[in-house]
Scaffold this motif. Structure first.
Motif, PDB file in Angstrom:
ATOM      1  N   GLU A  57      40.047   5.454   9.966  1.00 58.23           N
ATOM      2  CA  GLU A  57      39.231   6.663   9.751  1.00 58.23           C
ATOM      3  C   GLU A  57      37.914   6.495  10.500  1.00 58.23           C
ATOM      4  O   GLU A  57      37.308   5.424  10.442  1.00 58.23           O
ATOM      5  CB  GLU A  57      38.905   6.837   8.263  1.00 58.23           C
ATOM      6  CG  GLU A  57      39.951   7.541   7.443  1.00 58.23           C
ATOM      7  CD  GLU A  57      39.990   9.042   7.678  1.00 58.23           C
ATOM      8  OE1 GLU A  57      39.075   9.574   8.344  1.00 58.23           O
ATOM      9  OE2 GLU A  57      40.945   9.666   7.206  1.00 58.23           O
ATOM     10  N   VAL A  59      34.942   7.807   9.863  1.00 58.10           N
ATOM     11  CA  VAL A  59      33.777   7.568   8.993  1.00 58.10           C
ATOM     12  C   VAL A  59      33.829   6.161   8.401  1.00 58.10           C
ATOM     13  O   VAL A  59      32.796   5.500   8.247  1.00 58.10           O
ATOM     14  CB  VAL A  59      33.664   8.627   7.863  1.00 58.10           C
ATOM     15  CG1 VAL A  59      33.173   9.945   8.398  1.00 58.10           C
ATOM     16  CG2 VAL A  59      34.945   8.779   7.098  1.00 58.10           C
ATOM     17  N   ALA A  60      35.041   5.693   8.094  1.00 61.78           N
ATOM     18  CA  ALA A  60      35.170   4.333   7.560  1.00 61.78           C
ATOM     19  C   ALA A  60      34.777   3.312   8.622  1.00 61.78           C
ATOM     20  O   ALA A  60      34.108   2.308   8.328  1.00 61.78           O
ATOM     21  CB  ALA A  60      36.595   4.094   7.084  1.00 61.78           C
ATOM     22  N   ALA A  62      32.684   3.744  11.109  1.00 61.96           N
ATOM     23  CA  ALA A  62      31.222   3.759  11.253  1.00 61.96           C
ATOM     24  C   ALA A  62      30.555   3.081  10.050  1.00 61.96           C
ATOM     25  O   ALA A  62      29.619   2.293  10.200  1.00 61.96           O
ATOM     26  CB  ALA A  62      30.732   5.198  11.373  1.00 61.96           C
ATOM     27  N   GLY A  63      31.058   3.370   8.849  1.00 58.04           N
ATOM     28  CA  GLY A  63      30.478   2.798   7.633  1.00 58.04           C
ATOM     29  C   GLY A  63      30.612   1.284   7.603  1.00 58.04           C
ATOM     30  O   GLY A  63      29.666   0.571   7.230  1.00 58.04           O
ATOM     31  N   LEU A  64      31.777   0.779   8.000  1.00 55.31           N
ATOM     32  CA  LEU A  64      31.977  -0.673   7.982  1.00 55.31           C
ATOM     33  C   LEU A  64      31.163  -1.358   9.079  1.00 55.31           C
ATOM     34  O   LEU A  64      30.643  -2.457   8.870  1.00 55.31           O
ATOM     35  CB  LEU A  64      33.460  -1.005   8.116  1.00 55.31           C
ATOM     36  CG  LEU A  64      34.292  -0.725   6.861  1.00 55.31           C
ATOM     37  CD1 LEU A  64      35.771  -0.999   7.101  1.00 55.31           C
ATOM     38  CD2 LEU A  64      33.807  -1.559   5.678  1.00 55.31           C
TER      39      LEU A  64
END
Lengths: 112, 612
Positions: A57, A59-60, A62-64
Motif C-alpha cells: 500500500e 500510504v503504508a 510512506a508511513g513505514l
C-alpha cells in the motif's frame, strides 16, 4: 506495482538524503536547516530499508519509511547520549547509507 | 514556435483542458472553502478573550463552518461512490491542520506546561550531550529527547521552535499509518477513510500528541501493528481445531480475512524491523511498551501472530531495559499501583469539577462511553462472523489490561482510550458503511460531526489554561538569563512554562503545595505567615516568585489553589516583594526571606519529574 512502489521509495530516499545533507550543511537560514534536519530524521534510514520491502500500500509504504527513520534516529541519538559521544552531525551518515541502499536498489532493478 | 502555431495550438489545448478543469473546480471548491473559512475564523478569534468554556464557545461562525464544510464535503465524496483518494486526503489533511494548528496560531507558543519540561530535557542533551540529571525519569528514557536534540543541533535551533507544531506533525503521521493499517483489515475502500475521520474527532480531546515520549511511542506502536498485520499474521488453517483452546478460539475467528501473502525472508525482515521499532519505544517511554505488549499478547492468544515467540522477544526487550532502572522506578513511583482496575481507571480524582471544567469533563466522558458502547454494539451485530472484527476488537479492548497494573498518576485511563480509539473507530466505521438504510451517509456525517465537536470541546475546553502566550515564555526565559544559579524560584501554581532551559537543574524550583490536584490541600496561599514559613524553610536568602496570566486562568478554571488571588495582590505589601521583571502576562518578584527553623514541607519537586 510492487517494484514501482519500492523504486519510488528508492528515488524518495536518494532525493531526501541529498536534500537533507545540502540543507543541513549549506542552508543560510536556520529554518531551512531545520527543514533539512527534519527530512534527515524522517526519510533516509527508512527509505534505505523500505526500498527493498514492499508493504503493498502506498500510504503504508510512506508511513513505514517515516517511522523506521524516526526509530533509527532516536536509537542512534540515545546511543550518543548513553556513550557520552554527542556528535549529531554523525547522523548525516544515515543520509549516506540511505543514498547507497536506495542507489543499489535502483541499480539492481535496472540490472534485472 | 511561430505565432501561427500559437494561434492554432492554444484553442486545442484549452479545449482539451476545459473538461478536466471543469471537473476539478467543484471538487476542490468545498475543501478550499472549508480551509479558507477556518483560517478566516481563526484570524478573528482573540485568544485573550477565551473563557472557561473554551475556544469553541468563544469561536465565530466561520471557524465552525470551516470544520463542518470539511466533514460534510468528505462525507459527500464518499456518498457519491467516487471516493477519490486525493480529494479525501485533501479533506483529511485540511481537517487535521484545522484541529491541531489553531492553538499554535492563536498563542504562538507550545501548549501544556509539561511540554516545557520535555523541551528542557532536549535542551540539556543538545547543550551538554549527556545525562545531566539522573534523578529525572525523562533522562532515563531519552530516545525521543535525544532525537529532538539531534534535530535541533543540526539546525542550530532550540527545541522550543519545534514544539508548537508537534501535535500537527504527530497527527498527520498517525493518520498516514492508520490508513495503511485499516486498508489491511477491510476490502471496502471507504471504511478506512471513515474510520480515520471518526478517529480524528474521537481522540482530539485526549491531548496526547504534544511533543512527548508517549506521542512518539504511540506513532511507533502503530507502525508495529502495521508490520504485524502485513507480514506476521498467522496463515489460515483449513484443519479442524484441535484441543480445547483452539475450539474456544474458533467461533471468535469465524469469517476472519486471510492473511496477506508473504515469504519466510520477509517475515524475518519484519521481525527485525519490529525489534528495532520496539526498542525505540522502550527507550522513549515507560508505559507504551506495556500497552504494545498487551495488544500483541491478545493477538498471540488468539493465534493470529507468527512467530509465537515474538511476544517473548518483546517482553525480553522491555524487561532488559527496565531492570537497570527498576530501583529508580520502585523508589520514586512504584512499579504497580494498588491492583484495583476501577481505582486505576478513575482518572485524576482530586480535580474540582465545576463550571466549564465540569461541562468539558462530562462531554468527553460521554464521548468515551459512546465510543466503547458503539464499538461493542457493532461487535455484537457481527456475532455470527466475529472473525471479521476479531483483530480490531482484540486491539480495542486489550489496552484495558494496563489498568490491572498501573494508574500512572491517574493518566492510565487516558492511555487506554488513546490505544483503544483507532480500533473502535474502525469497528464503528465498518458498521456505518454497511448500513442498508438510504440515510447511512447522513448518519455517518452526523456521527463524525458529533464526535468531532465533542472531541474539540475536550481539546479546546481548557485552552485558556493549557495555552501559554509568548510573553509568558519570554518571562520564563528571563529567569534563566538573569536569576543567579542555585536561586529559589517559587511558583504559587504549577501552570507556567518552566524548566525549558538546559540548565533547569541548577535552580531550586518549588511549587506551593496548595493545589489538591497535585497534593493534599494543606496550605492556604492567602495565609501569608504560612507562605513565608514555607518559603523560608528552603534555606535561601532570596526567592523569586512568579505569577502569570495562565496561573490565574488555571486557578479560575479548577478553583484551586485557594487563596491564589489574595496572595498575588499581597506580594508587594505582605511579602515585601519587589518587581524585577514584568510584561503584560507575567510578573516576577524578588522576595527577601528570613530563615525559619521549620522543616521544609514535602516538596512537590518530584511532580516536576512526573512522567506524563
Amino acid at each position: 506495482m510492487s517494484g514501482r512502489r519500492t523504486e519510488l521509495t528508492a528515488y524518495a530516499g536518494i532525493v531526501g538524503s541529498a536534500f537533507a545533507v545540502a540543507l543541513v550543511l549549506g542552508a543560510p537560514w536556520h529554518w531551512l536547516a531545520l527543514a533539512g534536519a527534519l527530512v534527515l530524521a524522517c526519510v533516509p534510514a527508512g527509505a534505505a530499508v523500505m526500498c527493498w520491502v514492499d508493504s503493498g500500500e502506498d500510504v503504508a509504504q510512506a508511513g513505514l519509511t517515516l517511522t523506521v527513520s524516526l526509530a533509527v534516529v532516536a536509537i542512534a541519538s540515545a546511543l550518543m547520549i548513553w556513550t557520552n559521544s554527542w556528535q549529531p552531525r554523525a547522523l548525516l551518515a544515515l543520509a549516506a547509507a540511505g543514498a547507497i541502499s536506495c542507489g543499489a536498489r535502483l541499480w539492481w532493478s535496472v540490472d534485472r | 514556435m511561430t505565432t501561427y502555431e500559437h494561434t492554432v495550438d492554444r484553442p486545442v489545448a484549452q479545449a482539451a483542458s476545459r473538461p478536466s478543469l471543469r471537473r476539478l473546480q467543484p471538487q476542490i471548491t468545498l475543501p478550499l472553502l472549508g480551509i479558507g473559512s477556518w483560517a478566516y475564523g481563526v484570524s478573528q478569534i482573540d485568544g485573550s478573550r477565551i473563557g472557561n468554556y473554551g475556544l469553541l464557545a468563544s469561536a465565530n461562525i466561520w471557524f465552525v463552518l470551516g470544520l463542518v464544510a470539511l466533514v460534510i464535503g468528505f462525507t459527500l465524496e464518499l456518498a457519491h461512490g467516487r471516493h477519490r483518494g486525493w480529494l479525501l486526503g485533501l479533506y483529511l489533511v485540511g481537517l487535521i491542520v484545522a484541529i491541531h494548528s489553531t492553538v499554535a496560531i492563536l498563542f504562538g507558543a507550545p501548549e501544556y506546561g509539561w511540554v516545557y519540561k520535555h523541551i528542557g530535557i532536549a535542551s540539556a542533551f543538545q547543550t551538554y550531550g549527556h545525562v545531566t540529571d539522573p534523578t529525572n525519569i525523562y533522562q532515563q528514557w531519552p530516545a525521543l529527547f535525544a532525537a529532538v536534540a539531534s534535530i535541533s543541533s543540526l539546525a542550530h535551533v532550540n527545541a522550543l521552535s519545534l514544539a508548537s507544531w508537534a501535535p500537527l506533525a504527530f497527527e498527520l503521521a498517525d493518520a498516514l499509518l492508520l490508513l495503511g493499517i485499516f486498508r489491511l483489515l477491510t476490502h471496502d475502500r471507504r471504511i478506512p477513510w471513515v474510520a480515520v475521520l471518526l478517529y480524528e474527532g474521537l481522540i482530539a480531546w485526549v491531548g496526547q500528541d504534544y511533543l512527548s515520549p508517549q506521542a512518539f511511542g504511540y506513532l511507533l506502536w502503530l507502525a508495529m501493528i502495521l508490520i504485524i498485520l502485513r507480514w506476521l499474521r498467522a496463515p489460515a488453517s483449513s484443519d479442524e481445531p484441535h484441543g480445547w483452546v483452539a475450539r474456544l478460539r474458533a467461533p471468535l475467528l469465524a469469517g476472519l480475512r486471510p492473511a496477506p501473502p508473504t515469504t519466510k525472508a520477509m517475515r524475518a525482515v519484519a521481525v527485525a524491523l519490529l525489534a528495532v521499532i520496539y526498542f525505540a519505544i522502550v527507550a522513549a517511554h515507560q508505559l507504551t511498551p506495556y500497552a504494545a505488549l498487551a495488544g500483541v499478547a491478545v493477538l498471540t492468544v488468539l493465534d493470529l501472530v507468527r512467530p509465537r515467540w515474538l511476544l517473548v522477544l518483546m517482553a525480553a526487550i522491555a524487561v532488559a531495559y527496565l531492570l537497570p532502572h527498576l530501583d529508580f522506578i520502585v523508589h520514586n513511583f512504584g512499579l504497580f499501583s494498588d491492583g484495583n482496575p476501577i481505582q486505576n481507571g478513575s482518572g485524576t480524582t482530586a480535580a474540582h469539577h465545576a463550571g466549564g471544567e465540569a461541562t468539558t469533563a462530562l462531554v468527553v466522558r460521554v464521548l468515551a462511553g459512546c465510543m466503547w458502547l458503539l464499538a461493542l454494539g457493532a461487535i455484537a451485530r457481527r456475532r455470527r462472523t466475529l472473525g471479521r472484527v476479531a483483530i480490531p476488537a482484540a486491539l480495542a479492548f486489550s489496552p484495558f489490561l494496563i489498568l490491572g497494573a498501573q494508574s500512572y498518576g491517574g493518566e492510565a485511563i487516558y492511555r487506554v482510550f488513546l490505544f483503544s480509539a483507532p480500533w473502535c473507530a474502525l469497528i464503528i466505521a465498518g458498521a456505518l458503511c454497511e448500513l442498508r438504510a438510504p440515510s447511512r451517509w447522513f448518519l455517518t456525517g452526523a456521527v463524525a460531526l458529533t464526535a468531532l465537536f465533542a472531541g474539540l470541546q475536550g481539546l479546546y475546553g481548557a485552552v485558556s489554561v493549557n495555552a501559554f502566550t509568548a510573553a509568558e515564555v519570554t518571562a520564563s526565559g528571563w529567569l534563566y538569563n538573569h536569576v543567579p544559579r542555585g536561586s529559589l524560584i517559587v511558583l504559587p501554581q504549577e501552570n507556567f512554562p518552566m524548566l525549558e532551559s538546559a540548565d533547569y537543574n541548577d535552580y531550586d524550583f518549588e511549587i506551593m503545595p496548595a493545589d489538591p490536584q497535585i497534593d493534599q490541600s494543606w496550605m492556604n496561599e492567602s495565609n501569608l505567615s504560612q507562605v513565608k514559613s514555607w518559603m523560608g524553610a528552603f534555606g535561601h536568602q532570596t526567592a523569586y516568585l512568579v505569577v502569570s496570566r495562565s496561573m490565574a486562568a488555571s486557578t479560575d478554571y479548577y478553583g484551586a489553589p485557594k487563596g491564589y488571588t489574595e496572595l498575588v495582590s499581597s506580594i508587594p505589601t505582605g511579602l515585601g516583594g519587589s518587581v524585577v521583571y514584568r510584561n503584560h502576562d507575567a510578573t516576577i518578584y524578588r522576595v527577601t526571606l528570613y530563615h525559619s527553623d521549620a522543616t521544609a514541607p514535602s516538596s512537590p519537586q518530584a511532580e516536576l519529574g512526573r512522567p506524563k
